[in-house]
Design a protein around this motif. Structure first.
Motif, PDB file in Angstrom:
ATOM      1  N   LEU A   1      13.958  -2.387  -2.167  1.00  0.00           N
ATOM      2  CA  LEU A   1      12.857  -2.904  -2.985  1.00  0.00           C
ATOM      3  C   LEU A   1      12.193  -1.758  -3.747  1.00  0.00           C
ATOM      4  O   LEU A   1      11.934  -1.845  -4.948  1.00  0.00           O
ATOM      5  CB  LEU A   1      11.843  -3.606  -2.076  1.00  0.00           C
ATOM      6  N   TYR A   2      11.963  -0.654  -3.028  1.00  0.00           N
ATOM      7  CA  TYR A   2      11.352   0.523  -3.650  1.00  0.00           C
ATOM      8  C   TYR A   2      12.204   1.023  -4.823  1.00  0.00           C
ATOM      9  O   TYR A   2      11.695   1.263  -5.929  1.00  0.00           O
ATOM     10  CB  TYR A   2      11.178   1.623  -2.603  1.00  0.00           C
TER      11      TYR A   2
ATOM     12  N   ILE B   1      11.895  -1.303  -7.764  1.00  0.00           N
ATOM     13  CA  ILE B   1      10.620  -1.187  -8.486  1.00  0.00           C
ATOM     14  C   ILE B   1      10.683  -0.005  -9.448  1.00  0.00           C
ATOM     15  O   ILE B   1      10.321  -0.112 -10.619  1.00  0.00           O
ATOM     16  CB  ILE B   1       9.439  -1.000  -7.504  1.00  0.00           C
TER      17      ILE B   1
ATOM     18  N   GLN C   1      10.320  -6.405 -13.276  1.00  0.00           N
ATOM     19  CA  GLN C   1       9.078  -5.741 -12.874  1.00  0.00           C
ATOM     20  C   GLN C   1       8.112  -6.754 -12.259  1.00  0.00           C
ATOM     21  O   GLN C   1       7.515  -6.499 -11.216  1.00  0.00           O
ATOM     22  CB  GLN C   1       8.410  -5.069 -14.090  1.00  0.00           C
ATOM     23  N   SER C   2       7.980  -7.897 -12.922  1.00  0.00           N
ATOM     24  CA  SER C   2       7.075  -8.918 -12.395  1.00  0.00           C
ATOM     25  C   SER C   2       7.566  -9.453 -11.057  1.00  0.00           C
ATOM     26  O   SER C   2       6.782  -9.670 -10.137  1.00  0.00           O
ATOM     27  CB  SER C   2       6.964 -10.094 -13.369  1.00  0.00           C
TER      28      SER C   2
ATOM     29  N   ALA D   1       6.996  -6.851  -8.304  1.00  0.00           N
ATOM     30  CA  ALA D   1       5.562  -6.671  -8.059  1.00  0.00           C
ATOM     31  C   ALA D   1       5.036  -7.858  -7.252  1.00  0.00           C
ATOM     32  O   ALA D   1       4.255  -7.695  -6.309  1.00  0.00           O
ATOM     33  CB  ALA D   1       4.803  -6.546  -9.379  1.00  0.00           C
TER      34      ALA D   1
ATOM     35  N   VAL E   1       6.003  -7.610  -3.539  1.00  0.00           N
ATOM     36  CA  VAL E   1       5.171  -6.709  -2.738  1.00  0.00           C
ATOM     37  C   VAL E   1       3.772  -7.296  -2.570  1.00  0.00           C
ATOM     38  O   VAL E   1       3.187  -7.239  -1.482  1.00  0.00           O
ATOM     39  CB  VAL E   1       5.091  -5.298  -3.366  1.00  0.00           C
ATOM     40  N   ALA E   2       3.235  -7.891  -3.643  1.00  0.00           N
ATOM     41  CA  ALA E   2       1.908  -8.510  -3.546  1.00  0.00           C
ATOM     42  C   ALA E   2       1.908  -9.576  -2.452  1.00  0.00           C
ATOM     43  O   ALA E   2       0.954  -9.673  -1.672  1.00  0.00           O
ATOM     44  CB  ALA E   2       1.501  -9.120  -4.885  1.00  0.00           C
TER      45      ALA E   2
END
Lengths: 174, 260
Positions: A110-111, A114, A126-127, A130, A133-134
């Protein structure tokens, strides 16, 4: 190379480009898919990446690039349709299913995704990452977030700092 | 917050080890804007890495009916604005008070006063500042049915400070008396939207603000505003004026420069 079924302004044949990962693996992919990356789009529009040249991506390793391209290939047809205003509900549901499955991954992957989505400026990806993770953070206490994200246990010193901080920021916790 | 054994059973497992903390600030912020504000502020205790991340959020959206409530919404608003980094522009600050029948008018005024602290930031720009009180948050219906009560209990007063660095300001707040600042310059203000408040100065405060205090003001909207008898708007920059249900208005005079 297979010709696409309908004319899409590419004179019949889907144009291919080559991307080269940081560990020197070459990926051949349709220009339309690679163009989901704003960074690559300009180079591709300029005619780069074709033939034996290839576009080097020094910040993206092959494992990550392969994952990124999986996303781009899946999303390219919808993107070509201008966000797919006439996509069927089935198509949209399928993309959503794909997206959910796609981010069901280890945090290290995941990192990398991103960072790659950022470097390559792939808006949709990107969305997606993000939001993933949110969702890992939302609705959790700090302790639960630490557990979910796999923080190492705080040292006594860090713990003392955090406790002091929570006192100072009482208005956010009461 | 105490952490005993069972908190992180899988820390040794490489695939589960925290990597998110290694992301650069701008990418963390892109994630954090998707999380309710209170929870973002609380990330500051995760570790040293996270202490200051939230203070640079590119958007501050306060809502009192968020899933993680705090004891005092006013204290939260004040705390966040106080703690926000002083070297970053705040693009948007939006504050909504929506919780059903949870506040008296006085409490809502105190929340607004906390929010207006943002006005004291004179060094960095706030693009849009909005403060919205839903009519259900303060129990206005009762007041309206009892006309006599309206007569004897004057509405609480909200003093609007000068916002030198705010470009767009919106206030939606029924049942309060608004007093405009008599001094100071709204250097950057281009849009002013006011809904639902009452004035007791007949409109002088607004007139004064437009004529003397807002050098680049372009857009004025007054909606369901009481107590404005005369509007005398003399402005070089005004381009748009919208008045809805300004029922007490008796005279309107506008002198604005012809747009190029």
């Amino acid at each position: 190379m297979a010709a696409p079924e309908s004319g899409d302004g590419n004179n019949g044949a889907a144009r291919m480009v080559t991307l080269i990962s940081s560990d020197n693996t070459r990926f051949e992919v349709e220009a339309a898919a690679a163009s989901l990356s704003q960074t690559l789009q300009l180079t591709i529009l300029d005619g780069g990446g074709g033939g034996g040249d290839g576009i080097p991506l020094p910040n993206v390793d092959s494992a990550t690039l392969s994952k990124v391209l999986e996303y781009c290939i899946k999303h390219a047809p919808a993107a070509a349709n201008g966000g797919a205003p006439n996509a069927t509900a089935v198509d949209r549901a399928e993309l959503e299913r794909f997206d959910n499955e796609f981010v069901n991954i280890d945090q290290s992957v995941l990192y990398s995704l991103i960072m790659a989505a950022h470097n390559l400026e792939i808006e949709g990806l990107q969305s997606l990452v993000a939001k993933k993770v949110a969702d890992m953070i939302k609705g959790k206490s700090p302790m639960e977030i630490r557990r979910t994200l796999g923080f190492p246990d705080p040292t006594p010193e860090e713990q003392a700092e955090m406790n002091a901080h929570m006192l100072e920021y009482g208005w956010a916790y009461e | 917050m105490v952490c005993n054994g069972p908190c992180s059973p899988a820390v040794d497992d490489e695939s589960r080890r925290d990597r998110i903390s290694n992301l650069p600030d701008d990418l963390l912020l892109r994630i954090l804007v998707l999380v309710p504000l209170v929870e973002v502020v609380r990330t500051s205790v995760l570790s040293r890495r996270w202490v200051h991340v939230w203070t640079r959020l590119p958007m501050l959206e306060f809502a009192d009916d968020e899933a993680s409530p705090v004891a005092s919404f006013a204290n939260l608003v004040a705390g966040v604005i106080r703690g926000y980094a002083t070297d970053v522009d705040m693009p948007d600050v939006l504050i909504s008070v929506r919780g059903c029948f949870q506040y008296t008018l006085d409490e809502a005024v105190r929340i607004a006063a906390s929010a207006f602290l943002v006005a004291q930031r004179a060094t960095t720009t706030t693009t849009r500042f909005g403060f919205f009180v839903s009519r259900h948050a303060v129990n206005l219906e009762l007041d309206e049915t009892e006309d006599e009560d309206d007569e004897c209990i004057p509405p609480p007063t909200l003093h609007m400070p000068c916002f030198p660095m705010v470009t767009e300001f919106a206030l939606s707040f029924r049942g309060v008396e608004l007093r405009m600042p008599r001094t100071g310059v709204f250097e950057k203000l281009t849009k002013l939207y006011i809904f639902g408040v009452q004035f007791t100065d007949g409109g002088d405060g607004i007139n004064n603000a437009i004529i003397r205090q807002c050098p680049c003001h372009q857009d004025l909207e007054l909606h369901r505003v009481e107590g404005i008898k005369m509007l005398f708007l003399l402005s070089e920059s005004l381009l748009r004026l919208r008045l809805y249900k300004v029922m007490d208005l008796e005279r309107l005079l506008v002198t604005a420069k012809k747009p190029p």
